[in-house]
Design an enzyme around this catalytic site. Structure first.
Site, PDB file in Angstrom:
ATOM      1  N   ASN A 116      54.194  58.983  15.023  1.00 36.31           N
ATOM      2  CA  ASN A 116      52.794  58.578  14.817  1.00 36.31           C
ATOM      3  C   ASN A 116      51.959  59.701  14.188  1.00 36.31           C
ATOM      4  OD1 ASN A 116      53.752  56.357  16.096  1.00 36.31           O
ATOM      5  ND2 ASN A 116      52.513  56.547  17.944  1.00 36.31           N
ATOM      6  N   THR A 161      22.407  45.417 -24.793  1.00 34.72           N
ATOM      7  CA  THR A 161      22.273  44.916 -23.424  1.00 34.72           C
ATOM      8  C   THR A 161      22.563  43.424 -23.544  1.00 34.72           C
ATOM      9  OG1 THR A 161      19.926  44.433 -23.649  1.00 34.72           O
ATOM     10  CG2 THR A 161      20.482  46.624 -22.833  1.00 34.72           C
ATOM     11  N   HIS A 162      23.148  42.860 -22.520  1.00 32.12           N
ATOM     12  CA  HIS A 162      23.584  41.448 -22.570  1.00 32.12           C
ATOM     13  C   HIS A 162      24.524  41.207 -23.745  1.00 32.12           C
ATOM     14  CE1 HIS A 162      20.249  40.541 -19.705  1.00 32.12           C
ATOM     15  NE2 HIS A 162      19.619  41.453 -20.428  1.00 32.12           N
ATOM     16  N   SER A 283      52.910  41.246 -32.157  1.00 30.85           N
ATOM     17  CA  SER A 283      53.215  39.915 -31.634  1.00 30.85           C
ATOM     18  C   SER A 283      54.609  39.516 -32.084  1.00 30.85           C
ATOM     19  CB  SER A 283      52.197  38.914 -32.166  1.00 30.85           C
ATOM     20  OG  SER A 283      52.743  37.605 -32.150  1.00 30.85           O
ATOM     21  N   LYS A 289      49.599  40.755 -36.242  1.00 28.01           N
ATOM     22  CA  LYS A 289      48.872  41.141 -35.033  1.00 28.01           C
ATOM     23  C   LYS A 289      49.057  42.596 -34.642  1.00 28.01           C
ATOM     24  CE  LYS A 289      47.423  38.427 -32.062  1.00 28.01           C
ATOM     25  NZ  LYS A 289      46.061  38.173 -31.613  1.00 28.01           N
ATOM     26  N   GLU A 296      43.653  45.892 -22.340  1.00 25.21           N
ATOM     27  CA  GLU A 296      43.819  44.681 -21.523  1.00 25.21           C
ATOM     28  C   GLU A 296      44.492  44.988 -20.186  1.00 25.21           C
ATOM     29  OE1 GLU A 296      44.855  41.141 -24.339  1.00 25.21           O
ATOM     30  OE2 GLU A 296      45.631  42.978 -25.221  1.00 25.21           O
TER      31      GLU A 296
HETATM   32  N1  ARG Z   1      57.406  53.849   9.764  1.00 27.04           N
HETATM   33  C1  ARG Z   1      56.333  53.980  10.695  1.00 27.04           C
HETATM   34  C2  ARG Z   1      54.986  53.812   9.947  1.00 27.04           C
HETATM   35  O1  ARG Z   1      54.998  53.881   8.784  1.00 27.04           O
HETATM   36  C3  ARG Z   1      56.360  55.314  11.323  1.00 27.04           C
HETATM   37  C4  ARG Z   1      55.681  55.364  12.661  1.00 27.04           C
HETATM   38  C5  ARG Z   1      56.458  54.565  13.630  1.00 27.04           C
HETATM   39  N2  ARG Z   1      55.899  54.706  14.931  1.00 27.04           N
HETATM   40  C6  ARG Z   1      56.272  53.910  15.950  1.00 27.04           C
HETATM   41  N3  ARG Z   1      55.688  54.122  17.066  1.00 27.04           N
HETATM   42  N4  ARG Z   1      57.143  52.957  15.797  1.00 27.04           N
HETATM   43  O2  ARG Z   1      53.951  53.611  10.528  1.00 27.04           O
END
Ligand code: ARG
Length: 473
Positions: A116, A161-162, A283, A289, A296
């Site tokens: 995490n 403008t416009h 094209s 073209k 684009e």
């Molecule tokens: N692959 C996970 C993500 O991108 C990594 C973290 C995973 N954490 C867990 N508690 N399962 O968020």
């Protein structure tokens, strides 16, 4: 399902069976989060040093760990080590790589660290690195626009403008208007970078760590300004992604606006600009073209950049703190915006840098469409006529021209006097495009004197942007 005994899953202990193939397939992210490998390894080195400082790795273990991480990085770079479907994500894959090189010692690195805080750190490092590349590309784009503005500095054009003729301008003034938009984009990314310079590493899963880690040292090691002040916020915050995607969506919008202008300017009807052959396409059926595809695609891709921002905000909305797996969905939209922008900006830059401006075609209509009507009104104001009346008088002159099928500058002194006696012969002095331009000399105006000053200011701004990319030692 068949469970591979050699699996590198990071969470097998409490499970009696392995995940179903459907679970595995849904969960898998290594095919896209592999882009984070380099940053994950950077974080691992910093974490190893902190474990060592906390006496959780001895000197010898640290040396071996760092050497193995270096070796792994080389193998990642040369492609001999890659994440596989067995690995779930980049973090799992790299732990496997480390253990393959170090044996059980490799298993020590995970102490005090969770995927995490790891993934939040990796994504910040990835974005801070890529923001610098995006800024470099945006500087090149501004430089290309500035170059064209200088090359065609004195070409007069109908300002619109416009999308209707409004007042005469210098064509360079219009090109430089786009430079200001991209300069603000750079400013926004620099500002973003200050807020993004916060290190989540040390937050662990969500609550910090009972080990004697040193988030301040890790932050410094990774080039962040400081560690996060709240471990829950550290792992759940994706504001830096949302802000980044907004900044890129707005860059996309700016690119689409210049893209649209180039598309218009290259039409047969306008004929203002000719694209270099290398920056246009043909094209398959119509031999004549030459299509402005870059303009684009700039228009089209803006939809994608905006969509990526919407996707991220929708993922975050109502997400309970701290980490939720929903957050894995933050990555593909982010990588897409980064990569698409890195494709698009250099192409737009090349298109601008190589285009030819057909000065005669641009200037042809500069004073037509009664574009000098404001000049007549402002001349009257300088003679003491209230603007409300001046506007009416100038409008009456326009009506007269429309009836005759001519332009304001075709009227004689007698014609003008017949419209209103306050339109004396002196008004003819402002009924020229050059006179109208020279008069608009206020700061930021289109007068040649003001545009010369603007060009100087833009050069200073670009130099300052470069200075941010390469700070003096
Ligand atoms: N692959 C996970 C993500 O991108 C990594 C973290 C995973 N954490 C867990 N508690 N399962 O968020």
């Amino acid at each position: 399902m068949e469970q591979n005994e050699e699996t590198t899953r990071l969470w097998g202990g409490r499970f009696s069976s392995g995940p179903s193939p459907e679970m595995t397939a849904l969960s898998l992210s290594v095919h896209f989060d592999w882009r984070l490998a380099k940053y994950d390894l950077q974080g691992s080195r910093a974490h190893a040093r902190v474990l060592h400082a906390a006496q959780l790795l001895d000197d010898d273990e640290l040396d071996k760990m760092l050497a193995a991480l270096d070796e792994l990085e080389k193998d990642v770079e040369n492609g001999s080590f890659v994440g596989t479907a067995e690995d779930e994500d980049v973090h799992t894959a790299l732990e496997r790589g480390l253990i393959e090189r170090l044996g059980t010692l490799g298993g020590k690195l995970r102490a005090g660290r969770s995927r995490n805080d790891q993934v939040a750190t990796d994504l910040r490092l990835y974005l801070r690195d890529n923001v610098r590349r995006i800024v470099a590309d945006l500087i090149d784009l501004q430089q290309a626009l500035l170059g064209k503005a200088e090359e065609y500095r004195d070409v007069v054009a109908p300002g619109m403008t416009h999308l209707q003729h409004a007042q005469p301008i210098l064509f360079s003034h219009q090109l430089l208007a786009h430079v200001h938009a991209f300069a603000r984009d750079v400013d926004r990314l620099r500002d973003w970078d200050k807020r993004a310079a916060v290190s989540p590493l040390g937050a662990g899963a969500l609550a910090g760590s009972s080990l004697a880690l040193d988030p301040v040292a890790v932050a410094k090691d990774l080039g962040f300004e400081r560690p996060a002040d709240n471990s829950i916020d550290a792992v759940s915050d994706r504001d830096y992604v949302a802000e980044f995607l907004f900044a890129t969506a707005l860059i996309g919008v700016h690119l689409s606006r210049i893209g649209e202008e180039v598309v218009l300017w290259t039409t047969t009807e306008f004929g203002w600009v000719t694209l270099h052959d290398s920056w246009a396409t043909g094209s398959s059926i119509m031999p004549q073209k030459k299509n402005p595809d870059i303009g684009e695609l700039a228009r089209g891709k803006s939809g994608r950049f905006i969509g990526n921002l919407m996707a991220l905000l929708t993922i975050l909305k109502a997400l309970p703190l701290a980490y939720d797996r929903d957050l894995q969905e933050d990555k593909e939209c982010t990588f897409d915006s980064v990569e698409q922008l890195q494709l698009l900006v250099p192409a737009v830059t090349g298109m601008i840098a190589t285009m030819t401006v057909n000065s005669d075609a641009v200037s042809r209509g500069a004073g037509s469409g009664h574009a000098l009507a404001t000049d007549v009104a402002e001349w009257l104001v300088r003679q003491g006529v209230p603007f409300r009346e001046a506007h009416e008088i100038s409008g009456a002159a326009v009506r007269e021209c429309d009836e005759r099928g001519c332009e304001l500058y075709d009227l004689t002194a007698q014609d003008l006097a017949a419209v209103d006696p306050r339109l004396t012969a002196e008004v003819l002095d402002v009924l020229t495009v050059d006179g109208a331009l020279a008069a608009r000399s206020t700061h930021g105006g289109t007068a040649p004197t003001a545009v010369i000053k603007q060009i100087d200011d833009i050069k200073a701004s670009i130099a300052a942007q470069r200075g941010w990319l390469e700070p003096a030692e």
